[in-house]
Design an enzyme around this catalytic site. Sequence first.
Site, PDB file in Angstrom:
ATOM      1  N   HIS A  61       0.806  -1.129   0.076  1.00  0.00           N
ATOM      2  CA  HIS A  61      -0.004  -0.034  -0.105  1.00  0.00           C
ATOM      3  C   HIS A  61       0.883   1.132   0.262  1.00  0.00           C
ATOM      4  O   HIS A  61       1.776   1.345   0.954  1.00  0.00           O
ATOM      5  CB  HIS A  61      -0.978   0.087   1.156  1.00  0.00           C
ATOM      6  CG  HIS A  61      -1.722  -1.253   1.386  1.00  0.00           C
ATOM      7  ND1 HIS A  61      -2.117  -1.943   2.408  1.00  0.00           N
ATOM      8  CD2 HIS A  61      -2.673  -1.592   0.313  1.00  0.00           C
ATOM      9  CE1 HIS A  61      -3.148  -3.086   1.934  1.00  0.00           C
ATOM     10  NE2 HIS A  61      -3.233  -2.792   0.689  1.00  0.00           N
ATOM     11  N   GLU A  64       1.978   3.698   3.198  1.00  0.00           N
ATOM     12  CA  GLU A  64       2.524   3.074   4.239  1.00  0.00           C
ATOM     13  C   GLU A  64       4.111   3.146   4.544  1.00  0.00           C
ATOM     14  O   GLU A  64       4.541   2.176   4.097  1.00  0.00           O
ATOM     15  CB  GLU A  64       1.882   1.761   4.333  1.00  0.00           C
ATOM     16  CG  GLU A  64       0.386   1.608   4.436  1.00  0.00           C
ATOM     17  CD  GLU A  64      -0.050   0.398   4.478  1.00  0.00           C
ATOM     18  OE1 GLU A  64      -1.553   0.287   4.501  1.00  0.00           O
ATOM     19  OE2 GLU A  64       0.448  -0.695   4.452  1.00  0.00           O
ATOM     20  N   HIS A 155       3.361  -3.610   6.858  1.00  0.00           N
ATOM     21  CA  HIS A 155       2.223  -2.668   6.665  1.00  0.00           C
ATOM     22  C   HIS A 155       2.126  -1.791   7.871  1.00  0.00           C
ATOM     23  O   HIS A 155       2.526  -1.846   8.999  1.00  0.00           O
ATOM     24  CB  HIS A 155       0.937  -3.242   6.359  1.00  0.00           C
ATOM     25  CG  HIS A 155       0.790  -3.810   5.135  1.00  0.00           C
ATOM     26  ND1 HIS A 155       0.171  -3.682   4.051  1.00  0.00           N
ATOM     27  CD2 HIS A 155       1.181  -5.207   4.882  1.00  0.00           C
ATOM     28  CE1 HIS A 155       0.054  -4.544   3.066  1.00  0.00           C
ATOM     29  NE2 HIS A 155       0.766  -5.339   3.427  1.00  0.00           N
ATOM     30  N   GLU A 219       1.354  -5.790  10.666  1.00  0.00           N
ATOM     31  CA  GLU A 219       0.955  -4.378  10.766  1.00  0.00           C
ATOM     32  C   GLU A 219       1.517  -3.687  11.819  1.00  0.00           C
ATOM     33  O   GLU A 219       1.664  -3.959  13.208  1.00  0.00           O
ATOM     34  CB  GLU A 219      -0.453  -4.361  11.010  1.00  0.00           C
ATOM     35  CG  GLU A 219      -1.473  -4.842  10.033  1.00  0.00           C
ATOM     36  CD  GLU A 219      -1.629  -3.910   8.887  1.00  0.00           C
ATOM     37  OE1 GLU A 219      -1.301  -2.553   8.981  1.00  0.00           O
ATOM     38  OE2 GLU A 219      -2.442  -4.174   7.937  1.00  0.00           O
TER      39      GLU A 219
HETATM   40 ZN    ZN Z   1      -1.507  -2.047   4.104  1.00  0.00          ZN
END
Ligand code: ZN
Length: 343
Positions: A61, A64, A155, A219
């Site tokens: 993404h 990020e 992420h 994450e």
């Molecule tokens: Zn992400």
Amino acid sequence: METMMIPDNDFLALTLKNPTALTPFEVAFSSGVGFIEETGILRLEPKQKSDINLVLSVGIHGNETGPIELVNQLVKAILEDRLVLNVRLLVIIGNPVSANIAERFCDVNLNRLFSGAWRNHEGIEVPRAQRLEQAVTSFFNESPKGSQRLHYDLHTAIRGSEYEKFVVYPFIGDAAYDKEQLAFLAASGIDAVLLSHQPTTTFSYYSSAVHGAHGFTVELGKVYPFGENDLSRFDSIKHTLTSLISDGFFQSDAVQLDNHPMKLFVVQDALLKDHEDYQLTISDDVKNFTEFEQGYELAHSSKSQYLVKATGDAIIFPNTNVPIGQRAGLVVRPITLNSLQLK
Ligand code: ZN
């Protein structure tokens, strides 16, 4: 292939300057040799033979940025001979076009396009997903027989979380969960692990299911723009990745999983948007892993109602801005380590 320098050994700057394509070239450094295979795809091969094949992907993404800066620091340290490379390493900056415009994606969420799902979509992320699959495939195909395959896809999230750092452990069917990997994640400062309940089209699931890698979506906290990340928040994982890269060693020995505070969750239910008027009864900014009492009405539509089944069940990834028939969130339930099959 021509041998060149990456200007200032700044792989990120080179990638952002050439967001769509880059002619392959070779990079030399003391402990190995590097290959820019395409923009945002850098393969680093150690001089010493290694039993570890590590994929580190960031920026799947585009906005990020924290993990992108973290991994760029590690690459710079390797290229400047401050960090010795002792594993095979494939570094991927996933979506440089969307990174340049500080967006999560341009046309379609890249992290839904793997395991061939790109065939069903259109947009600039489609050929990129295909190219990233190719890079991972050839990287793992060249791994020595019996060696270990790893993929950490890093992420950050827009939404807050009751557990700042958490990972998604891909669905592994009847296989056992890997103790050493769980301990490595705990040593990396991960607060919670969500065990997936079904196959999906994420990058880490692809490496796990297709290439037999230990793959995780990791994450690491909140999204900030380039240059505004407090990288000290990533100290633990920087430390564990550094010793993995330089010593081929998992910093997991110090972790007693049995009495470690890292939480484990399983998926209890998927919330399905079944009607145009489908609603979650929680505010838009509710944190991931927010818990509810048994009987709480978490969602309703003119066709259905969802009542929380047990106190302590929690919501993750809530999002009603999806087409009818798709997932509007997951209800997860804490479980204990000793209820898991481990190896
Ligand atoms: Zn992400």
